[in-house]
Scaffold this motif. Structure first.
Motif, PDB file in Angstrom:
ATOM      1  N   UNK A   1       0.844  -1.190   0.000  1.00 43.98           N
ATOM      2  CA  UNK A   1       0.000   0.000   0.000  1.00 43.98           C
ATOM      3  C   UNK A   1       0.882   1.245   0.000  1.00 43.98           C
ATOM      4  N   UNK A   2       1.510   1.490  -1.152  1.00 46.81           N
ATOM      5  CA  UNK A   2       2.407   2.645  -1.272  1.00 46.81           C
ATOM      6  C   UNK A   2       1.599   3.945  -1.185  1.00 46.81           C
ATOM      7  N   UNK A   3       2.202   4.946  -0.551  1.00 41.12           N
ATOM      8  CA  UNK A   3       1.544   6.240  -0.407  1.00 41.12           C
ATOM      9  C   UNK A   3       2.346   7.302  -1.144  1.00 41.12           C
ATOM     10  N   UNK A   4       1.623   8.164  -1.878  1.00 40.01           N
ATOM     11  CA  UNK A   4       2.267   9.216  -2.665  1.00 40.01           C
ATOM     12  C   UNK A   4       1.651  10.566  -2.366  1.00 40.01           C
ATOM     13  N   UNK A   5       2.481  11.598  -2.534  1.00 43.85           N
ATOM     14  CA  UNK A   5       2.023  12.974  -2.337  1.00 43.85           C
ATOM     15  C   UNK A   5       2.190  13.731  -3.646  1.00 43.85           C
ATOM     16  N   UNK A   6       1.143  14.453  -4.020  1.00 38.10           N
ATOM     17  CA  UNK A   6       1.165  15.224  -5.268  1.00 38.10           C
ATOM     18  C   UNK A   6       1.920  16.528  -5.037  1.00 38.10           C
ATOM     19  N   UNK A   7       2.927  16.781  -5.884  1.00 33.96           N
ATOM     20  CA  UNK A   7       3.689  18.026  -5.776  1.00 33.96           C
ATOM     21  C   UNK A   7       3.386  19.000  -6.915  1.00 33.96           C
ATOM     22  N   UNK A   8       2.862  18.484  -8.035  1.00 33.57           N
ATOM     23  CA  UNK A   8       2.576  19.376  -9.176  1.00 33.57           C
ATOM     24  C   UNK A   8       1.503  18.760 -10.058  1.00 33.57           C
ATOM     25  N   UNK A   9       0.620  19.625 -10.583  1.00 31.62           N
ATOM     26  CA  UNK A   9      -0.385  19.218 -11.569  1.00 31.62           C
ATOM     27  C   UNK A   9      -0.185  20.029 -12.841  1.00 31.62           C
ATOM     28  N   UNK A  10      -0.131  19.334 -13.960  1.00 32.77           N
ATOM     29  CA  UNK A  10      -0.038  20.002 -15.261  1.00 32.77           C
ATOM     30  C   UNK A  10      -1.121  19.442 -16.166  1.00 32.77           C
ATOM     31  N   UNK A  11      -1.592  20.272 -17.093  1.00 37.50           N
ATOM     32  CA  UNK A  11      -2.668  19.841 -17.986  1.00 37.50           C
ATOM     33  C   UNK A  11      -2.219  19.980 -19.439  1.00 37.50           C
ATOM     34  N   UNK A  12      -2.345  18.890 -20.177  1.00 37.56           N
ATOM     35  CA  UNK A  12      -1.956  18.892 -21.588  1.00 37.56           C
ATOM     36  C   UNK A  12      -2.988  19.669 -22.404  1.00 37.56           C
ATOM     37  N   UNK A  13      -2.540  20.526 -23.317  1.00 40.32           N
ATOM     38  CA  UNK A  13      -3.499  21.272 -24.145  1.00 40.32           C
ATOM     39  C   UNK A  13      -4.193  20.343 -25.141  1.00 40.32           C
ATOM     40  N   UNK A  14      -5.400  20.702 -25.525  1.00 43.49           N
ATOM     41  CA  UNK A  14      -6.130  19.958 -26.544  1.00 43.49           C
ATOM     42  C   UNK A  14      -5.511  20.232 -27.913  1.00 43.49           C
ATOM     43  N   UNK A  15      -5.500  19.217 -28.774  1.00 44.19           N
ATOM     44  CA  UNK A  15      -5.078  19.428 -30.150  1.00 44.19           C
ATOM     45  C   UNK A  15      -6.086  20.299 -30.888  1.00 44.19           C
ATOM     46  N   UNK A  16      -5.646  20.906 -31.976  1.00 47.16           N
ATOM     47  CA  UNK A  16      -6.547  21.683 -32.827  1.00 47.16           C
ATOM     48  C   UNK A  16      -7.359  20.781 -33.753  1.00 47.16           C
ATOM     49  N   UNK A  17      -7.102  19.500 -33.736  1.00 51.96           N
ATOM     50  CA  UNK A  17      -7.833  18.536 -34.563  1.00 51.96           C
ATOM     51  C   UNK A  17      -8.324  17.400 -33.673  1.00 51.96           C
ATOM     52  N   UNK A  18      -9.263  16.613 -34.209  1.00 51.77           N
ATOM     53  CA  UNK A  18      -9.888  15.552 -33.412  1.00 51.77           C
ATOM     54  C   UNK A  18     -10.163  14.379 -34.346  1.00 51.77           C
ATOM     55  N   UNK A  19      -9.678  13.201 -33.970  1.00 54.18           N
ATOM     56  CA  UNK A  19      -9.788  12.022 -34.834  1.00 54.18           C
ATOM     57  C   UNK A  19     -10.736  11.008 -34.206  1.00 54.18           C
ATOM     58  N   UNK A  20     -11.850  10.761 -34.891  1.00 55.48           N
ATOM     59  CA  UNK A  20     -12.839   9.775 -34.449  1.00 55.48           C
ATOM     60  C   UNK A  20     -12.837   8.640 -35.473  1.00 55.48           C
ATOM     61  N   UNK A  21     -12.434   7.464 -35.036  1.00 55.14           N
ATOM     62  CA  UNK A  21     -12.398   6.277 -35.883  1.00 55.14           C
ATOM     63  C   UNK A  21     -13.633   5.430 -35.603  1.00 55.14           C
ATOM     64  N   UNK A  22     -14.413   5.153 -36.647  1.00 58.41           N
ATOM     65  CA  UNK A  22     -15.574   4.270 -36.536  1.00 58.41           C
ATOM     66  C   UNK A  22     -15.305   3.044 -37.393  1.00 58.41           C
ATOM     67  N   UNK A  23     -15.327   1.867 -36.789  1.00 59.55           N
ATOM     68  CA  UNK A  23     -14.856   0.669 -37.484  1.00 59.55           C
ATOM     69  C   UNK A  23     -15.708  -0.546 -37.114  1.00 59.55           C
TER      70      UNK A  23
END
Length: 238
Positions: free
Chosen positions: A57-79
């Motif tokens: 039961x390892x315990x961790x502490x959060x030191x930093x949060x970063x958020x990845x930007x959304x791409x300007x494009x979006x790929x939806x695959x229907x198969x």
């Protein structure tokens, strides 16, 4: 850098379950004070410090949060899924690594598999995102009828494509796709789409496109489509 998965990223400290703890402490030999990186799959990257190196039961502490930007494009695959589920698992894994935003499985007239369990595929997605260091997981949708998907008004602002085998369908997806758009591309079963299904797609503004001169298996075609759209948006044209 190694990336791990944890759902509740809003917490300032958290515990890992026994399997993840054992992997982190026993297998990777991490100890107190080591930095470890986690994501919840929504674009959030956590930098964490191990504060208790318990292999159960390892315990961790959060030191930093970063958020990845959304791409300007979006790929939806229907198969349409293949009869062999392992081939679909392979495709989902590799498409995730290359970069797909959403996957929908379809039932068409010539489909080999009318239903699909998503739990194994979701695990493949998580593993592939960890491997390729992606913090934003693709959305995996329940199976739908091809006709229902084609008529869905959600895609009115998307650039819509349908890939199929025909000697007159020789304009490649790369040439037809516009940069920085939301896309949906339909990939049929091994027996391809029926003429009625093709006409339905055309009537709803899906553009015919080719994925090359070779006749591809369904899972290969899906992967080729995702890779082509990624190239279209990431190659710097001169």
């Amino acid at each position: 850098m190694q990336l791990f998965y944890y759902q509740k990223t809003f917490e300032s400290t958290f515990y890992l379950d026994q399997d993840e703890s054992k992997h982190l402490i026993r297998v990777l030999r991490k100890t107190i004070g080591d930095k470890v990186y986690f994501t919840d799959g929504t674009g959030c990257l956590l930098t964490c410090t191990i504060i208790d190196a318990n292999p159960k039961k390892a315990k961790l502490q959060v030191s930093q949060r970063q958020y990845a930007p959304q791409n300007d494009y979006y790929i939806h695959l229907a198969i349409c899924p293949t009869k062999n589920l392992e081939r679909m698992e392979w495709m989902v894994e590799k498409a995730t690594e290359i970069g797909v935003d959403e996957i929908t499985f379809m039932v068409s007239e010539h489909s080999e598999r009318p239903n699909l369990k998503l739990d194994r595929l979701e695990k493949k997605i998580i593993a592939a995102c960890k491997q390729s260091l992606k913090t934003r997981f693709p959305k995996l949708n329940p199976i739908r009828q091809m006709s229902e998907l084609v008529m869905d008004k959600t895609f009115d602002q998307y650039q819509r494509f349908i890939a199929y085998v025909d000697k007159d369908n020789d304009r490649h997806l790369f040439d037809k796709a516009e940069q920085d758009r939301a896309y949906i591309i339909l990939i049929g079963p091994e027996g391809d789409f029926s003429q009625q299904e093709l006409q339905l797609a055309f009537d709803h503004h899906f553009l015919p496109c080719s994925l090359g001169k070779s006749r591809l298996r369904s899972e290969t075609a899906g992967l080729a489509a995702v890779h082509t759209l990624q190239l279209k948006n990431n190659l710097k044209l001169t």
